[in-house]
Structures are given as C-alpha cells and as structure tokens.
Design an enzyme around this catalytic site. Structure first.
Site, PDB file in Angstrom:
ATOM      1  CB  THR A   1      78.430  73.984 -20.271  1.00  0.00           C
ATOM      2  OG1 THR A   1      78.982  72.485 -20.056  1.00  0.00           O
ATOM      3  CG2 THR A   1      77.555  74.340 -19.365  1.00  0.00           C
TER       4      THR A   1
ATOM      5  NE  ARG B   1      78.535  66.011 -20.827  1.00  0.00           N
ATOM      6  CZ  ARG B   1      77.717  66.615 -20.039  1.00  0.00           C
ATOM      7  NH1 ARG B   1      76.476  66.302 -19.708  1.00  0.00           N
ATOM      8  NH2 ARG B   1      78.223  67.734 -19.779  1.00  0.00           N
TER       9      ARG B   1
ATOM     10  CG  HIS C   1      70.822  67.448 -17.371  1.00  0.00           C
ATOM     11  ND1 HIS C   1      71.932  67.850 -16.735  1.00  0.00           N
ATOM     12  CD2 HIS C   1      70.496  66.300 -17.195  1.00  0.00           C
ATOM     13  CE1 HIS C   1      72.429  66.765 -15.982  1.00  0.00           C
ATOM     14  NE2 HIS C   1      71.323  65.584 -16.334  1.00  0.00           N
TER      15      HIS C   1
ATOM     16  CG  ASN D   1      72.785  74.933 -20.578  1.00  0.00           C
ATOM     17  OD1 ASN D   1      71.633  74.339 -19.952  1.00  0.00           O
ATOM     18  ND2 ASN D   1      74.136  74.524 -20.072  1.00  0.00           N
TER      19      ASN D   1
ATOM     20  CG  PHE E   1      76.538  78.191 -11.544  1.00  0.00           C
ATOM     21  CD1 PHE E   1      75.856  76.907 -11.537  1.00  0.00           C
ATOM     22  CD2 PHE E   1      77.806  78.010 -11.801  1.00  0.00           C
ATOM     23  CE1 PHE E   1      76.231  75.718 -11.938  1.00  0.00           C
ATOM     24  CE2 PHE E   1      78.545  76.820 -12.111  1.00  0.00           C
ATOM     25  CZ  PHE E   1      77.603  75.511 -12.194  1.00  0.00           C
TER      26      PHE E   1
ATOM     27  NE  ARG F   1      73.772  72.297 -23.055  1.00  0.00           N
ATOM     28  CZ  ARG F   1      74.593  71.623 -22.313  1.00  0.00           C
ATOM     29  NH1 ARG F   1      75.739  71.319 -22.234  1.00  0.00           N
ATOM     30  NH2 ARG F   1      73.923  71.253 -20.986  1.00  0.00           N
TER      31      ARG F   1
ATOM     32  CE  LYS G   1      70.023  72.183 -18.215  1.00  0.00           C
ATOM     33  NZ  LYS G   1      71.090  73.120 -17.961  1.00  0.00           N
TER      34      LYS G   1
ATOM     35  CD  GLU H   1      71.618  63.156 -13.690  1.00  0.00           C
ATOM     36  OE1 GLU H   1      72.533  64.112 -13.438  1.00  0.00           O
ATOM     37  OE2 GLU H   1      71.701  63.077 -15.080  1.00  0.00           O
TER      38      GLU H   1
ATOM     39  CE1 TYR I   1      72.078  70.329 -13.443  1.00  0.00           C
ATOM     40  CE2 TYR I   1      70.047  70.979 -13.066  1.00  0.00           C
ATOM     41  CZ  TYR I   1      70.935  70.614 -13.957  1.00  0.00           C
ATOM     42  OH  TYR I   1      70.890  70.508 -15.427  1.00  0.00           O
TER      43      TYR I   1
HETATM   44  P1  ATP Z   1      74.021  69.716 -17.708  1.00  0.00           P
HETATM   45  O1  ATP Z   1      74.607  69.007 -16.371  1.00  0.00           O
HETATM   46  O2  ATP Z   1      72.988  70.687 -17.372  1.00  0.00           O
HETATM   47  O3  ATP Z   1      74.192  68.716 -18.667  1.00  0.00           O
HETATM   48  P2  ATP Z   1      76.839  70.625 -18.164  1.00  0.00           P
HETATM   49  O4  ATP Z   1      77.200  69.144 -17.779  1.00  0.00           O
HETATM   50  O5  ATP Z   1      77.256  70.966 -19.386  1.00  0.00           O
HETATM   51  O6  ATP Z   1      75.328  70.746 -18.064  1.00  0.00           O
HETATM   52  P3  ATP Z   1      77.573  71.570 -15.756  1.00  0.00           P
HETATM   53  O7  ATP Z   1      78.895  71.960 -15.251  1.00  0.00           O
HETATM   54  O8  ATP Z   1      77.042  70.268 -15.121  1.00  0.00           O
HETATM   55  O9  ATP Z   1      77.368  71.789 -17.265  1.00  0.00           O
HETATM   56  O10 ATP Z   1      76.792  72.344 -14.969  1.00  0.00           O
HETATM   57  C1  ATP Z   1      75.116  72.233 -14.658  1.00  0.00           C
HETATM   58  C2  ATP Z   1      74.418  73.501 -15.506  1.00  0.00           C
HETATM   59  O11 ATP Z   1      74.562  74.831 -14.465  1.00  0.00           O
HETATM   60  C3  ATP Z   1      74.815  73.934 -16.841  1.00  0.00           C
HETATM   61  O12 ATP Z   1      74.079  73.147 -17.735  1.00  0.00           O
HETATM   62  C4  ATP Z   1      74.255  75.387 -16.765  1.00  0.00           C
HETATM   63  O13 ATP Z   1      72.635  75.495 -16.757  1.00  0.00           O
HETATM   64  C5  ATP Z   1      74.568  75.621 -15.383  1.00  0.00           C
HETATM   65  N1  ATP Z   1      75.927  76.479 -15.415  1.00  0.00           N
HETATM   66  C6  ATP Z   1      76.982  76.044 -15.515  1.00  0.00           C
HETATM   67  N2  ATP Z   1      77.946  76.741 -15.254  1.00  0.00           N
HETATM   68  C7  ATP Z   1      77.507  78.055 -15.153  1.00  0.00           C
HETATM   69  C8  ATP Z   1      77.831  79.406 -15.019  1.00  0.00           C
HETATM   70  N3  ATP Z   1      78.976  79.776 -14.956  1.00  0.00           N
HETATM   71  N4  ATP Z   1      76.663  80.275 -15.070  1.00  0.00           N
HETATM   72  C9  ATP Z   1      75.314  79.951 -14.875  1.00  0.00           C
HETATM   73  N5  ATP Z   1      74.820  78.771 -14.838  1.00  0.00           N
HETATM   74  C10 ATP Z   1      75.996  77.627 -15.236  1.00  0.00           C
HETATM   75 MG    MG Z   2      76.342  68.312 -15.855  1.00  0.00          MG
END
Ligand code: ATP
Ligand code: MG
Length: 131
Positions: A85, A79, A109, A106, A51, A96, A3, A120, A43
């Site tokens: 996350t 993962r 992805h 973070n 968010f 992370r 990212k 994707e 996304y």
């Molecule tokens: P990713 O899909 O990016 O690998 P993830 O699967 O761990 O991350 P998701 O729940 O899919 O988490 O959320 C997608 C992305 O949205 C997160 O990686 C983060 O960048 C952002 N995100 C998630 N929760 C929050 C939050 N509470 N506040 C701000 N940003 C958030």
């Molecule tokens: Mg995700």
C-alpha cells in the site's frame, strides 16, 4: 482500478502493459470519473478509518480506469504485481514502486478477496460490458 494520480501523470498505458505482461486477461474496462458519493460507496469498508475523507476526496478528484481482470490466483497475483500500500515499502519493479506518489495516492487499487472482487466488479460493470 488505475487511480486519479496515475491517470493524471499519464501512466495508464504503462500500467496496462505491466498487467498484460503479468498474464491477466481483461474481462471489462471503463474510463470514468467517480462522484464523491460513488467513491464513498466504493470504499465504504474504510468508513471508520481516519483517512476515509481524504481517500474519498482523492478518488473523486479525477478520472480513473476500472477493470475486471481474470487469471488463476488473480487476487494474490495482482497484489504481488502492485506491491505494498505504501510505495516506500513496495518491492522493486511493482506498479506502486514505479508509479505511486504516497500511501494515499498510490496509483492502483486491487481487490482483497474473490468475494470483494465480485462486489467491486458489479459496482462498475453490467453483464453486457464483460467479454
Ligand atoms: P486498495 O484497497 O486501494 O487496493 P490496499 O488494499 O493496499 O489498497 P487498504 O488498506 O485497503 O490498502 O486502503 C485503501 C486505500 O486507502 C489505500 O490504497 C490508500 O489509497 C488509502 N490509505 C490507506 N492507508 C492510508 C493512510 N494511512 N493514509 C492515507 N491513505 C491511506
Ligand atoms: Mg484494500
């Protein structure tokens, strides 16, 4: 994806090294900058989340590295490698934990299922870009 926060902080090389050490094979890779529209599409599943706007702004704020990675059990193992996350909750030694700044910014992805990994991968790469 690596990212924008991790790219801007100069962590591309270190993150790719960890991915290699963990036994993933690189099938495709690209350095690119998502527009707001592209980040919003990538996304889209999170469109209703509070968010979403912040996430789209962040993901289009600078260049990213996109990659398709191959390994047995790749989704779950990736993962595990990247960690929770929220970096504050990520296990010691995860990407992370080492490189993410916050739950929003973070560092990486990872796809959450084989089905989404295919969607994707197709978002970023055509058949001539995979080896
Ligand atoms: P990713 O899909 O990016 O690998 P993830 O699967 O761990 O991350 P998701 O729940 O899919 O988490 O959320 C997608 C992305 O949205 C997160 O990686 C983060 O960048 C952002 N995100 C998630 N929760 C929050 C939050 N509470 N506040 C701000 N940003 C958030
Ligand atoms: Mg995700």
């Amino acid at each position: 994806m690596i990212k924008p926060d991790a790219v801007a902080a100069g962590h591309i090389g270190a993150i790719l090294a960890k991915i290699n050490e963990a036994g993933f094979r690189i099938v495709a890779m690209k350095y690119t900058h998502l527009s707001q529209a592209s980040a919003g599409k990538f996304y889209e599943v999170h469109k209703e989340r509070p968010f979403y706007g912040e996430l789209v702004d962040f993901m289009s704020s600078g260049p990213i590295v996109a990659a398709i990675l191959e390994k047995d059990n790749a989704v779950a193992d990736f993962r595990t490698l990247i960690g929770a996350t929220n970096p504050a909750e990520a296990a010691e030694g995860t990407i992370r934990k080492m490189y993410a700044k916050s739950i929003g910014e973070n560092a990486v992805h990872g796809s959450d299922s084989d089905e989404n990994a295919e969607i994707e991968g197709n978002f970023f790469f055509n058949g001539l870009e995979r080896f």
